[in-house]
Design a protein around this motif. Sequence first.
Motif, PDB file in Angstrom:
ATOM      1  N   GLU A   8       0.868  -1.178   0.000  1.00 56.76           N
ATOM      2  CA  GLU A   8       0.000   0.000   0.000  1.00 56.76           C
ATOM      3  C   GLU A   8       0.902   1.224   0.000  1.00 56.76           C
ATOM      4  OE1 GLU A   8      -3.308  -0.477   0.221  1.00 56.76           O
ATOM      5  OE2 GLU A   8      -3.473  -2.517   0.989  1.00 56.76           O
ATOM      6  N   ARG A  33      -4.877   4.286  -3.850  1.00 58.13           N
ATOM      7  CA  ARG A  33      -5.829   3.244  -3.501  1.00 58.13           C
ATOM      8  C   ARG A  33      -5.871   3.110  -1.978  1.00 58.13           C
ATOM      9  NH1 ARG A  33      -4.786  -2.015  -2.280  1.00 58.13           N
ATOM     10  NH2 ARG A  33      -6.331  -3.584  -2.849  1.00 58.13           N
ATOM     11  N   SER A  35      -8.619   1.241  -0.432  1.00 54.19           N
ATOM     12  CA  SER A  35      -9.101  -0.137  -0.262  1.00 54.19           C
ATOM     13  C   SER A  35      -9.576  -0.606  -1.632  1.00 54.19           C
ATOM     14  CB  SER A  35     -10.240  -0.178   0.753  1.00 54.19           C
ATOM     15  OG  SER A  35     -11.360   0.511   0.220  1.00 54.19           O
ATOM     16  N   GLU A  36     -10.127  -1.814  -1.692  1.00 52.21           N
ATOM     17  CA  GLU A  36     -10.635  -2.352  -2.962  1.00 52.21           C
ATOM     18  C   GLU A  36     -11.479  -1.323  -3.711  1.00 52.21           C
ATOM     19  OE1 GLU A  36      -9.925  -4.783  -4.841  1.00 52.21           O
ATOM     20  OE2 GLU A  36      -8.528  -5.526  -3.327  1.00 52.21           O
ATOM     21  N   GLU A  37     -12.413  -0.715  -2.953  1.00 54.63           N
ATOM     22  CA  GLU A  37     -13.376   0.154  -3.648  1.00 54.63           C
ATOM     23  C   GLU A  37     -13.133   1.650  -3.438  1.00 54.63           C
ATOM     24  OE1 GLU A  37     -14.289  -1.340   0.112  1.00 54.63           O
ATOM     25  OE2 GLU A  37     -14.242  -2.596  -1.687  1.00 54.63           O
TER      26      GLU A  37
END
Lengths: 100, 383
Positions: A8, A33, A35-37
Amino acid sequence: MERSMAVERAVVMACEDNVVTAICDLPAGEMVRISEEERVELRDPIAFGHKFARTAIPKGTYIVKYGARIGRATSNIRPGEHVHIHNVQDIVDEVRRDAR
Amino acid sequence: MKTSVLGYWRKDGTIGVRNHVAVIATVLCSRHVAEEIARQTGAVAITHERGCLELGDTKAHTELVLRNAIGHPNIGAALVVGLGCEQVSARRLAETEAGKPVRWIDIRATGGTTKAIAVGIKLARALSKEIEGRARERAGLDELVVATQCGSSDTAAGIASNPAVGIVADWVVHAGGTVILGETPSLYGAAGVLAERAATPDTAARILEITDNIERYYARMGRSLREANPTPGNIERGLTTLVEKSLGGIRKAGTTPIKGVVRPAERVCGKGLWIMDTSLGLGTHVSTDMLCGGAQVMLYTTGGGNPMGSPLGPVIKIAATPDTVAAMQDSLDFDASPVIQGTETLAECGERLVSCLLDVVNGKPTKAEQLGSYAFAIGTIAS
């Protein structure tokens, strides 16, 4: 708060936090980014260890890190903006008063 | 995971993880003689700038630090060196029952600097003979007292090093041992959070009281703790407020209840997590107080990189900032940067730090011990 093994570039310490901490030097314009979404586009360059807003933080509201309030916004802070002493005031007196 | 450690049992029932002869100066005036004796005999020198012309709580604190240094579990024997006219008397310190060989000299009564060094060397060598060759014996993990500290804090310390120490702190407490959290000015912005974790209402009140004492001390001078904290270095590395710095700092203490609060350098007698009020102390003052509190070992997180150890016991230096880890390799014991780089989870890092702690407890020298980089200093008490 446990992070995955994936590399990350910034870290959220607790889910209710409205700031994100950079764990490498990040240039302005970078799409980070979270998290995933979740993605945040940086409006400022963010140095290692510094914070940027995860969401819009209106003037006068709390900066939240570690799931706790760490300061108060002195101006309207937009998502992706650097959050530091230029737009945050300490709330140490308030926190200590509330502890009693 | 290991369930026991190897150390030196002391008569007071504590366990040492080192077996040093210490040469202890009572006062700045006897520092040279004490250091020379230690240098020529391989003993550790415990010297400082205190011991005379002191008042009130600060005077009592100096004497407590020196008494608890002599009584420290890592010290197998001690030679106390005085000048002869100071407030802290070498004879009085040496004659306090410590359950170990303790000798003393005064420079004046011995006939001056050169003679005192010569006599001191003979005494230190004899002490060394008395304690050398002692074997380590098995002891339970519940005998461990682990101090925690941070220096040159940065964001990476709050994200990786301090939480890793917190995992170790929880592990030590669950194993029946003791953990000490201190650095009162740094607790200031998290006193409320800590008070909520207190095991009793009295302890909660004490946590607020010790942090109030600091602010009151500065207020009497028309100043505030906040003027100096967070430091310019903290701010440059991304820490914005004192509350943020404090919340990052207390992660070293893990998640267990706070059992009580002790005075600076006071021996911690209970198990579990304790707070030591280290008062106005900074850096080495804090390490000294916490080790005097009976900690055999210290976990020290450092953002920018701090090389100092202590003559009282091993200080494990932990950093998570990749630049610091690269620049200070010869001075750091534990690299928590894989957490920052995303190649290790915090749980894995904490487990690795437990192993590192046990290795050091069982005798593996720290970097500061290899380099002989020791510092000892006695702070001022806000009263």
